[in-house]
Design an enzyme around this catalytic site. Structure first.
Site, PDB file in Angstrom:
ATOM      1  N   HIS A   1       0.843  -1.185   0.000  1.00  0.00           N
ATOM      2  CA  HIS A   1       0.000   0.000   0.000  1.00  0.00           C
ATOM      3  C   HIS A   1       0.880   1.237   0.000  1.00  0.00           C
ATOM      4  O   HIS A   1       2.073   1.169   0.260  1.00  0.00           O
ATOM      5  CB  HIS A   1      -0.887   0.036   1.261  1.00  0.00           C
ATOM      6  CG  HIS A   1      -1.919  -1.022   1.291  1.00  0.00           C
ATOM      7  ND1 HIS A   1      -3.241  -0.774   1.083  1.00  0.00           N
ATOM      8  CD2 HIS A   1      -1.826  -2.358   1.504  1.00  0.00           C
ATOM      9  CE1 HIS A   1      -3.916  -1.902   1.163  1.00  0.00           C
ATOM     10  NE2 HIS A   1      -3.077  -2.883   1.420  1.00  0.00           N
TER      11      HIS A   1
ATOM     12  N   GLU B   1       3.460  -0.151   3.957  1.00  0.00           N
ATOM     13  CA  GLU B   1       3.143   1.185   3.467  1.00  0.00           C
ATOM     14  C   GLU B   1       4.448   1.726   2.884  1.00  0.00           C
ATOM     15  O   GLU B   1       5.386   2.029   3.612  1.00  0.00           O
ATOM     16  CB  GLU B   1       2.656   2.098   4.603  1.00  0.00           C
ATOM     17  CG  GLU B   1       1.360   1.665   5.239  1.00  0.00           C
ATOM     18  CD  GLU B   1       0.119   2.049   4.458  1.00  0.00           C
ATOM     19  OE1 GLU B   1       0.232   2.490   3.291  1.00  0.00           O
ATOM     20  OE2 GLU B   1      -0.977   1.901   5.008  1.00  0.00           O
TER      21      GLU B   1
END
Length: 125
Positions: free
Chosen positions: A9, A88
């Site tokens: 992500h 992330e």
């Protein structure tokens, strides 16, 4: 029958926050063993990502270990037998991260870091 789950992500926090961080769930269906394996996996990937152009997050974990335990990631909570993490890769709202993430070399370095961390983890388990 996977050995691990790695979800990718890009964060979208406030623009003063930047860098990569990793998330695991402290409430996995697999219990303590799956959670401990997930922290080991997150640490291995984090170590490998330290060589990427993006810095460790300045808002999650520590610069040495940018790991964030979260219980609201359903895909991680449901894991029963395999460790799992969410990576992330940077913060899309931060101009420096955004610029780096648009560069193919950065994306290749991130992919290589994630692959290296996963390979190192699998070699340990």
């Amino acid at each position: 029958h996977a050995d691990a789950l790695v979800a990718l992500h890009a964060d979208s926090d406030s623009e003063d926050k930047r860098g990569f961080h990793l998330i695991y769930s402290p409430e996995m269906h697999g219990g303590d063993a799956t959670q401990a394996a997930s922290v080991t996996l997150a640490t291995s990937v984090s170590d490998a990502l330290q060589r990427s152009p993006l810095p460790p997050a300045n808002y999650k974990g520590t610069p040495e270990l940018p790991i964030d335990p979260r219980t609201n990631i359903a895909a991680l909570n449901e894991l029963a037998t395999a460790p799992g993490i969410l990576v992330e890769v940077g913060n899309l709202n931060n101009p420096d991260d955004w610029t780096l993430l648009t560069r193919p070399r950065t994306r290749e370095a991130l992919a290589q870091g994630i692959a290296d961390g996963l390979t190192a983890y699998l070699g340990q388990s």
